[in-house]
Design a protein around this motif. Structure first.
Motif, PDB file in Angstrom:
ATOM      1  N   PRO A  44       0.919  -1.336  -0.091  1.00 62.92           N
ATOM      2  CA  PRO A  44      -0.001  -0.100  -0.001  1.00 62.92           C
ATOM      3  C   PRO A  44       0.847   1.385   0.184  1.00 62.92           C
ATOM      4  O   PRO A  44       2.130   1.304   0.442  1.00 62.92           O
ATOM      5  N   THR A  45       0.295   2.141  -0.504  1.00 58.53           N
ATOM      6  CA  THR A  45       1.079   3.686  -0.764  1.00 58.53           C
ATOM      7  C   THR A  45      -0.073   4.631  -0.719  1.00 58.53           C
ATOM      8  O   THR A  45      -1.047   4.614  -1.181  1.00 58.53           O
ATOM      9  N   GLU A  46       0.268   5.701   0.291  1.00 63.50           N
ATOM     10  CA  GLU A  46      -0.742   6.911   0.446  1.00 63.50           C
ATOM     11  C   GLU A  46      -0.193   7.988  -0.465  1.00 63.50           C
ATOM     12  O   GLU A  46       1.049   8.425  -0.362  1.00 63.50           O
ATOM     13  N   LEU A  47      -1.087   8.384  -1.308  1.00 60.53           N
ATOM     14  CA  LEU A  47      -0.882   9.530  -2.163  1.00 60.53           C
ATOM     15  C   LEU A  47      -1.473  10.973  -1.646  1.00 60.53           C
ATOM     16  O   LEU A  47      -2.609  10.674  -1.482  1.00 60.53           O
ATOM     17  N   VAL A  48      -1.034  11.894  -1.606  1.00 63.62           N
ATOM     18  CA  VAL A  48      -1.539  13.187  -1.280  1.00 63.62           C
ATOM     19  C   VAL A  48      -1.594  14.203  -2.502  1.00 63.62           C
ATOM     20  O   VAL A  48      -0.726  14.456  -3.097  1.00 63.62           O
ATOM     21  N   VAL A  49      -2.832  14.279  -2.891  1.00 61.76           N
ATOM     22  CA  VAL A  49      -3.153  15.054  -4.143  1.00 61.76           C
ATOM     23  C   VAL A  49      -3.985  16.225  -3.639  1.00 61.76           C
ATOM     24  O   VAL A  49      -4.865  15.988  -2.714  1.00 61.76           O
ATOM     25  N   THR A  50      -4.039  17.168  -4.588  1.00 61.87           N
ATOM     26  CA  THR A  50      -4.942  18.491  -4.443  1.00 61.87           C
ATOM     27  C   THR A  50      -6.566  17.861  -4.560  1.00 61.87           C
ATOM     28  O   THR A  50      -6.784  16.664  -5.379  1.00 61.87           O
ATOM     29  N   MET A  51      -7.542  18.553  -4.099  1.00 61.72           N
ATOM     30  CA  MET A  51      -8.867  18.147  -4.383  1.00 61.72           C
ATOM     31  C   MET A  51      -9.126  18.322  -5.885  1.00 61.72           C
ATOM     32  O   MET A  51     -10.167  17.595  -6.601  1.00 61.72           O
ATOM     33  N   ALA A  52      -8.655  19.269  -6.618  1.00 54.45           N
ATOM     34  CA  ALA A  52      -8.658  19.516  -8.034  1.00 54.45           C
ATOM     35  C   ALA A  52      -8.226  18.317  -8.821  1.00 54.45           C
ATOM     36  O   ALA A  52      -8.679  17.842  -9.695  1.00 54.45           O
ATOM     37  N   VAL A  53      -7.155  17.665  -8.359  1.00 51.35           N
ATOM     38  CA  VAL A  53      -6.416  16.748  -9.003  1.00 51.35           C
ATOM     39  C   VAL A  53      -7.265  15.269  -8.908  1.00 51.35           C
ATOM     40  O   VAL A  53      -7.500  14.630  -9.622  1.00 51.35           O
ATOM     41  N   ARG A  54      -7.969  15.160  -7.599  1.00 50.18           N
ATOM     42  CA  ARG A  54      -8.730  14.114  -7.370  1.00 50.18           C
ATOM     43  C   ARG A  54     -10.046  14.115  -8.153  1.00 50.18           C
ATOM     44  O   ARG A  54     -10.110  13.263  -8.876  1.00 50.18           O
ATOM     45  N   ASP A  55     -10.597  15.483  -8.390  1.00 44.12           N
ATOM     46  CA  ASP A  55     -11.874  15.556  -9.374  1.00 44.12           C
ATOM     47  C   ASP A  55     -11.418  15.097 -10.726  1.00 44.12           C
ATOM     48  O   ASP A  55     -12.198  14.537 -11.491  1.00 44.12           O
ATOM     49  N   LEU A  56     -10.329  15.579 -11.162  1.00 43.04           N
ATOM     50  CA  LEU A  56      -9.584  15.546 -12.463  1.00 43.04           C
ATOM     51  C   LEU A  56      -9.717  13.624 -12.711  1.00 43.04           C
ATOM     52  O   LEU A  56     -10.094  13.379 -13.554  1.00 43.04           O
ATOM     53  N   PHE A  57      -8.899  13.102 -11.874  1.00 44.72           N
ATOM     54  CA  PHE A  57      -8.445  11.584 -12.211  1.00 44.72           C
ATOM     55  C   PHE A  57      -9.762  10.930 -11.958  1.00 44.72           C
ATOM     56  O   PHE A  57      -9.868  10.059 -12.854  1.00 44.72           O
ATOM     57  N   VAL A  58     -10.747  11.304 -11.173  1.00 43.81           N
ATOM     58  CA  VAL A  58     -11.758  10.405 -10.948  1.00 43.81           C
ATOM     59  C   VAL A  58     -12.882  10.636 -12.132  1.00 43.81           C
ATOM     60  O   VAL A  58     -13.266   9.740 -12.598  1.00 43.81           O
ATOM     61  N   SER A  59     -12.933  11.812 -12.541  1.00 42.92           N
ATOM     62  CA  SER A  59     -13.688  12.049 -13.677  1.00 42.92           C
ATOM     63  C   SER A  59     -13.246  11.440 -14.838  1.00 42.92           C
ATOM     64  O   SER A  59     -14.292  11.173 -15.850  1.00 42.92           O
ATOM     65  N   ARG A  60     -11.964  10.926 -14.910  1.00 37.29           N
ATOM     66  CA  ARG A  60     -11.567  10.096 -16.283  1.00 37.29           C
ATOM     67  C   ARG A  60     -11.453   8.615 -15.952  1.00 37.29           C
ATOM     68  O   ARG A  60     -11.248   7.934 -16.971  1.00 37.29           O
ATOM     69  N   LEU A  61     -11.974   8.088 -14.771  1.00 39.28           N
ATOM     70  CA  LEU A  61     -12.153   6.841 -14.594  1.00 39.28           C
ATOM     71  C   LEU A  61     -13.210   6.381 -15.439  1.00 39.28           C
ATOM     72  O   LEU A  61     -14.364   6.965 -15.542  1.00 39.28           O
ATOM     73  N   ASP A  62     -13.384   4.989 -15.666  1.00 45.46           N
ATOM     74  CA  ASP A  62     -14.548   4.626 -16.439  1.00 45.46           C
ATOM     75  C   ASP A  62     -15.473   4.003 -15.330  1.00 45.46           C
ATOM     76  O   ASP A  62     -15.802   2.924 -15.201  1.00 45.46           O
ATOM     77  N   ILE A  63     -16.234   5.162 -14.619  1.00 48.84           N
ATOM     78  CA  ILE A  63     -17.331   4.703 -13.577  1.00 48.84           C
ATOM     79  C   ILE A  63     -18.408   5.805 -13.757  1.00 48.84           C
ATOM     80  O   ILE A  63     -17.803   6.830 -14.176  1.00 48.84           O
ATOM     81  N   GLY A  64     -19.621   5.415 -13.082  1.00 44.81           N
ATOM     82  CA  GLY A  64     -20.743   6.343 -13.015  1.00 44.81           C
ATOM     83  C   GLY A  64     -20.301   7.487 -12.096  1.00 44.81           C
ATOM     84  O   GLY A  64     -19.439   7.276 -11.082  1.00 44.81           O
ATOM     85  N   ASP A  65     -21.045   8.653 -12.055  1.00 43.13           N
ATOM     86  CA  ASP A  65     -21.159   9.723 -11.064  1.00 43.13           C
ATOM     87  C   ASP A  65     -21.304   9.306  -9.806  1.00 43.13           C
ATOM     88  O   ASP A  65     -20.693  10.015  -8.923  1.00 43.13           O
ATOM     89  N   ASP A  66     -22.175   8.276  -9.363  1.00 38.79           N
ATOM     90  CA  ASP A  66     -22.330   7.980  -8.057  1.00 38.79           C
ATOM     91  C   ASP A  66     -21.339   6.768  -7.614  1.00 38.79           C
ATOM     92  O   ASP A  66     -21.701   6.173  -6.853  1.00 38.79           O
ATOM     93  N   GLU A  67     -20.528   6.349  -8.603  1.00 40.03           N
ATOM     94  CA  GLU A  67     -19.733   4.881  -8.030  1.00 40.03           C
ATOM     95  C   GLU A  67     -18.548   5.390  -7.632  1.00 40.03           C
ATOM     96  O   GLU A  67     -17.976   6.485  -7.704  1.00 40.03           O
TER      97      GLU A  67
END
Length: 81
Positions: A44-67
């Motif tokens: 396991p590795t803990e990565l610390v990113v900004t909330m903007a980076v979180r929003d960006l990479f999550v939006s690019r995942l192949d998942i639904g908005d509520d997943e």
């Protein structure tokens, strides 16, 4: 604060510098997003990113908005902490 790097898709540059992992958890700490990933060996590795980076990479995942992004594959690099 130095931030780590995370991508939802395989990077096209310097591929040897990135580690493939699976998201096992996401939390918030001190106004930042902490993404826990396990690499292919289960480490396991803990990565610390900004909330903007979180929003960006999550939006690019192949998942639904509520997943949840937990269980999704990502590419990451540790930069600091």
């Amino acid at each position: 604060m130095d931030h780590d790097r995370i991508h939802a898709r395989e990077p096209s540059h310097h591929r040897d510098r990135w580690t493939v992992g699976t998201i096992t958890g996401m939390t918030e700490r001190d106004g930042h997003c902490v993404v826990t990933v396990e690499d292919e060996s289960g480490e396991p590795t803990e990565l610390v990113v900004t909330m903007a980076v979180r929003d960006l990479f999550v939006s690019r995942l192949d998942i639904g908005d509520d997943e949840s992004p937990v269980g999704e594959r990502v590419w990451f690099r540790e930069r600091g902490g």
